[in-house]
Design a protein around this motif. Structure first.
Motif, short mmCIF file in Angstrom:
data_model
loop_
_atom_site.label_atom_id
_atom_site.label_comp_id
_atom_site.label_asym_id
_atom_site.label_seq_id
_atom_site.Cartn_x
_atom_site.Cartn_y
_atom_site.Cartn_z
N ASN A 39 7.95 -5.15 -3.48
CA ASN A 39 9.21 -5.39 -4.21
C ASN A 39 9.25 -4.71 -5.58
O ASN A 39 9.94 -5.16 -6.49
CB ASN A 39 9.46 -6.90 -4.39
CG ASN A 39 9.71 -7.59 -3.06
OD1 ASN A 39 10.13 -6.95 -2.09
ND2 ASN A 39 9.46 -8.88 -3.00
N ALA A 40 8.52 -3.61 -5.70
CA ALA A 40 8.53 -2.86 -6.97
C ALA A 40 9.91 -2.25 -7.20
O ALA A 40 10.66 -1.99 -6.25
CB ALA A 40 7.47 -1.77 -6.92
N GLU A 79 4.62 -4.81 15.33
CA GLU A 79 5.25 -5.58 14.26
C GLU A 79 6.53 -4.88 13.80
O GLU A 79 6.63 -3.65 13.88
CB GLU A 79 4.32 -5.69 13.05
CG GLU A 79 3.08 -6.52 13.29
CD GLU A 79 2.21 -6.57 12.04
OE1 GLU A 79 1.74 -7.66 11.70
OE2 GLU A 79 2.00 -5.51 11.41
N ILE A 80 7.45 -5.69 13.29
CA ILE A 80 8.71 -5.16 12.75
C ILE A 80 8.88 -5.65 11.32
O ILE A 80 8.73 -6.84 11.03
CB ILE A 80 9.92 -5.62 13.60
CG1 ILE A 80 9.79 -5.07 15.02
CG2 ILE A 80 11.24 -5.17 12.97
CD1 ILE A 80 10.88 -5.56 15.97
N GLY A 81 9.18 -4.71 10.44
CA GLY A 81 9.51 -5.05 9.05
C GLY A 81 10.87 -4.46 8.72
O GLY A 81 11.63 -4.08 9.61
N ILE A 82 11.17 -4.42 7.43
CA ILE A 82 12.46 -3.86 7.03
C ILE A 82 12.24 -2.95 5.82
O ILE A 82 11.33 -3.19 5.02
CB ILE A 82 13.49 -4.98 6.76
CG1 ILE A 82 14.91 -4.45 6.75
CG2 ILE A 82 13.14 -5.76 5.48
CD1 ILE A 82 15.97 -5.53 6.96
N GLY A 83 13.03 -1.89 5.75
CA GLY A 83 12.88 -0.95 4.66
C GLY A 83 14.21 -0.35 4.27
O GLY A 83 15.24 -0.61 4.91
N ILE A 84 14.20 0.40 3.19
CA ILE A 84 15.40 1.11 2.75
C ILE A 84 15.08 2.60 2.72
O ILE A 84 14.09 3.01 2.10
CB ILE A 84 15.87 0.62 1.36
CG1 ILE A 84 16.19 -0.88 1.41
CG2 ILE A 84 17.09 1.42 0.90
CD1 ILE A 84 16.45 -1.51 0.05
N PRO A 113 11.14 2.00 0.16
CA PRO A 113 10.66 0.63 -0.01
C PRO A 113 10.49 -0.03 1.37
O PRO A 113 11.37 0.13 2.23
CB PRO A 113 11.79 -0.08 -0.79
CG PRO A 113 12.67 1.00 -1.29
CD PRO A 113 12.50 2.17 -0.37
N VAL A 114 9.38 -0.73 1.55
CA VAL A 114 9.12 -1.41 2.83
C VAL A 114 8.65 -2.83 2.54
O VAL A 114 7.96 -3.07 1.54
CB VAL A 114 8.04 -0.64 3.64
CG1 VAL A 114 7.61 -1.41 4.87
CG2 VAL A 114 8.56 0.73 4.05
N SER A 115 9.06 -3.76 3.39
CA SER A 115 8.70 -5.17 3.18
C SER A 115 7.18 -5.33 3.14
O SER A 115 6.44 -4.64 3.84
CB SER A 115 9.29 -6.04 4.29
OG SER A 115 8.95 -5.55 5.57
N LEU A 199 12.52 -8.25 1.65
CA LEU A 199 12.33 -7.12 0.72
C LEU A 199 13.38 -7.19 -0.37
O LEU A 199 14.55 -7.51 -0.10
CB LEU A 199 12.50 -5.80 1.51
CG LEU A 199 12.61 -4.51 0.69
CD1 LEU A 199 11.29 -4.19 -0.01
CD2 LEU A 199 13.01 -3.34 1.59
N ARG A 200 12.97 -6.90 -1.59
CA ARG A 200 13.88 -6.91 -2.73
C ARG A 200 13.46 -5.78 -3.65
O ARG A 200 12.27 -5.58 -3.89
CB ARG A 200 13.76 -8.28 -3.43
CG ARG A 200 14.53 -8.44 -4.70
CD ARG A 200 14.43 -9.89 -5.16
NE ARG A 200 15.34 -10.72 -4.36
CZ ARG A 200 16.56 -11.10 -4.78
NH1 ARG A 200 16.99 -10.76 -5.96
NH2 ARG A 200 17.32 -11.83 -4.00
#
Ligand code: MG
Length: 204
Positions: A39-40, A79-84, A113-115, A199-200
């Motif tokens: 979350n940087a 696995e599944i994450g979330i990113g921008i 960015p990735v969770s 993610l933030r």
């Protein structure tokens, strides 16, 4: 590790930016220096005046594979994450007009960015029905469901592996739904899977 991203994989976004492109999946890569973790914040790059967000589900590869048949592709991600997928849209416009590669607008430092955490595949009832979303300053700006993907996870993994060997720890950004847009300094983005914030990141 490497980051591989799929372009225009949701029909509405495909119409929004690519005129309804029909063909094989389009992929591009970001280097490991594009990763932004924990979350940087992202510092607005000086080379763009149109930095835009693209929220995407991210697959984590956990086995080495090449030329993977679609039927076996699900064995290669766990696995599944979330990113921008941050994009310098003004530079991308120029690249598209001139038929140039996309590295300058897509692969810059901290553009991914990735969770911090990823969700095991087994926790999802149906990989073809996963909701995810992005808020900008607490307003929902993107909402996606994997049912709307043009190419599903297995197709993507199989297709990429025909060109590039996949290795443990590689990440695949699977495309963004409609609603991409610009950020400015001071904005905060938050990405969720099934309503759970993962993610933030703030723009500084
Ligand atoms: Mg994208």
């Amino acid at each position: 590790m490497k980051i591989i991203c799929i372009g225009h994989n949701y029909a509405a976004h495909n119409r929004e930016l690519f005129g309804g492109y029909k063909g094989n999946p389009v992929f591009f890569m970001k280097p490991d220096t594009a990763l932004l973790r924990n979350n940087a914040p992202l510092y607005y790059p000086e080379f763009t005046q149109d930095l835009q967000y693209e929220v995407e589900l991210v697959l984590r590869i956990h086995r080495v594979g090449r030329c993977i048949a679609p039927t076996f592709a699900s064995r290669y991600y766990n696995e599944i994450g979330i990113g921008i997928d941050f994009t310098a849209r003004d530079l991308q416009r120029t690249c598209k007009e001139q038929g140039l590669p996309w590295e300058c607008c897509k692969s810059f430092d901290y553009s991914a960015p990735v969770s911090a955490t990823f969700i095991p595949i087994a926790n999802f009832a149906d990989l073809k029905n996963i909701n995810f979303s992005l808020t900008l300053n607490q307003n929902v700006v993107q909402q996606g469901n994997t049912a709307d993907m043009i190419f599903d996870f297995d197709h993507i993994v199989s297709y990429i592996s025909n060109f590039v060997t996949l290795k443990m720890g590689d990440l695949i950004f699977t495309g963004t739904p409609a609603g991409v847009g610009a950020v400015k300094i001071g904005d905060t983005l938050a990405a969720s899977i099934e309503g759970q914030e993962m993610l933030r990141t703030s723009i500084k």
